[in-house]
Design an enzyme around this catalytic site. Structure first.
Site, PDB file in Angstrom:
ATOM      1  N   ARG A  58       5.078  16.489 -36.085  1.00 48.83           N
ATOM      2  CA  ARG A  58       5.104  15.870 -34.894  1.00 48.83           C
ATOM      3  C   ARG A  58       5.570  17.011 -33.687  1.00 48.83           C
ATOM      4  O   ARG A  58       5.720  16.430 -32.557  1.00 48.83           O
ATOM      5  CB  ARG A  58       6.178  14.953 -34.693  1.00 48.83           C
ATOM      6  CG  ARG A  58       5.910  13.731 -35.542  1.00 48.83           C
ATOM      7  CD  ARG A  58       6.607  12.327 -35.306  1.00 48.83           C
ATOM      8  NE  ARG A  58       7.826  12.429 -35.347  1.00 48.83           N
ATOM      9  CZ  ARG A  58       9.002  11.193 -34.966  1.00 48.83           C
ATOM     10  NH1 ARG A  58       8.277  10.374 -34.286  1.00 48.83           N
ATOM     11  NH2 ARG A  58      10.130  11.684 -35.128  1.00 48.83           N
ATOM     12  N   ASP A  59       5.739  18.140 -33.945  1.00 49.47           N
ATOM     13  CA  ASP A  59       6.026  18.973 -32.926  1.00 49.47           C
ATOM     14  C   ASP A  59       5.405  20.399 -32.941  1.00 49.47           C
ATOM     15  O   ASP A  59       5.941  21.685 -32.778  1.00 49.47           O
ATOM     16  CB  ASP A  59       7.536  19.387 -32.546  1.00 49.47           C
ATOM     17  CG  ASP A  59       7.749  19.856 -31.136  1.00 49.47           C
ATOM     18  OD1 ASP A  59       6.633  19.854 -30.065  1.00 49.47           O
ATOM     19  OD2 ASP A  59       8.890  20.452 -30.705  1.00 49.47           O
ATOM     20  N   LEU A  60       4.163  20.490 -33.563  1.00 53.48           N
ATOM     21  CA  LEU A  60       3.431  21.810 -33.929  1.00 53.48           C
ATOM     22  C   LEU A  60       3.111  22.341 -32.667  1.00 53.48           C
ATOM     23  O   LEU A  60       2.284  21.592 -31.796  1.00 53.48           O
ATOM     24  CB  LEU A  60       2.407  21.441 -34.841  1.00 53.48           C
ATOM     25  CG  LEU A  60       1.728  22.771 -35.369  1.00 53.48           C
ATOM     26  CD1 LEU A  60       2.822  23.441 -36.577  1.00 53.48           C
ATOM     27  CD2 LEU A  60       0.428  22.539 -36.214  1.00 53.48           C
ATOM     28  N   THR A 110       6.231  17.697 -27.819  1.00 54.10           N
ATOM     29  CA  THR A 110       6.125  18.324 -26.631  1.00 54.10           C
ATOM     30  C   THR A 110       4.692  18.039 -26.064  1.00 54.10           C
ATOM     31  O   THR A 110       3.529  18.423 -26.580  1.00 54.10           O
ATOM     32  CB  THR A 110       5.845  20.053 -27.078  1.00 54.10           C
ATOM     33  OG1 THR A 110       7.184  20.421 -27.526  1.00 54.10           O
ATOM     34  CG2 THR A 110       5.579  20.892 -25.849  1.00 54.10           C
TER      35      THR A 110
END
Length: 261
Positions: A58-60, A110
């Site tokens: 979910r935040d790569l 992000t």
């Protein structure tokens, strides 16, 4: 774990030394296609492992990819090992949303590297991370992001328009096969994106083209250096060549002929 004598809990994590992909691109500039593919292959393998455990990151993003040197040679891209860090926002796939969760009902991640479904609060799977990986590869190759808008709503509208600035990849001389793969990774609909197995196979298929492009760049660079050397030598010898006929004429006998260049 817990210290039995005090009852204190502790949390131990691996110490990773190196630099993030974000830092590498910021101080050294965009990466070449061959290095980018090697990084993508390792990240794809990690995403496949997470998928088997039923997890989506979910935040790569570039700041969450650590480039770890296998030895002291930090500048040798061939020896870099990639690790995905910060699983703080990771979520189990197919898990019902907890109404008491701090992230319930709002955006998590992000925005610049988030998938469209993250803005919609839809169910996520590994293809959400693959979308984020596509944006990360774009940044690695160009130093830019495909959607540079600042607000969440602006980025969301740009994604929905599905108009990728492909000219950025072309300007960076990204091989056509890799460009096509990144486009598919950034498809608006998750079902249109490759899964981890297909992604790994297509990245492998991109490698020969990337090697060929790199050899071409090396050849052109060598030719350019050779040309500069020739020009420098010619410039250095020009005064001598200009004066050579005059010296020859000064020592020549009567009725001789000088053929000037």
């Amino acid at each position: 774990g817990m210290r039995l004598e005090t009852g204190q809990y502790f949390y131990a994590m691996e110490l990773i030394e190196g630099e993030t992909l974000n830092d590498r691109v910021r101080h050294a500039g965009p990466l070449d296609a061959r290095t980018t593919i090697k990084i993508a292959q390792q990240v794809t393998s990690a995403l496949a492992a997470a998928e088997k455990q039923g997890l989506v990151h979910r935040d790569l993003k570039p700041a969450n990819l650590m480039l770890v040197p296998r030895d002291s040679e930090t500048s040798n891209n061939k020896k870099l090992r990639v690790k995905i860090i910060d699983f703080g926002l990771a979520k189990a796939i197919h898990t019902a949303t907890d109404s008491k969760s701090l992230t319930h009902g709002r955006f998590v991640g992000t925005p610049t590297f988030a998938s469209p479904e993250q803005f919609e609060h839809s169910a996520l799977d590994v293809r959400s991370d693959i979308y984020s990986l596509g944006e990360t590869l774009w940044f690695a190759l160009t130093g830019k992001t495909p959607f540079s808008q600042h607000s969440v709503e602006e980025i969301r509208r740009a994604q929905q328009s599905n108009a990728l600035p492909i000219e950025q990849l072309k300007a960076a001389h990204v091989p056509s096969r890799l460009r096509s793969l990144i486009e598919s990774m950034l498809a608006l609909e998750p079902a249109s994106r490759p899964g981890t197995r297909e992604l790994a196979a297509r990245l492998q298929g991109c490698s020969p083209e990337a090697r060929s492009a790199r050899r071409m760049r090396v050849t052109l660079a060598a030719a350019g250096i050779a040309l500069l050397v020739v020009v420098a030598l010619a410039t250095a010898l020009l005064p001598f060549l200009r004066n050579a006929p005059a010296r020859s004429l000064a020592t020549a006998v009567d009725k001789s002929i000088a053929v000037l260049p």
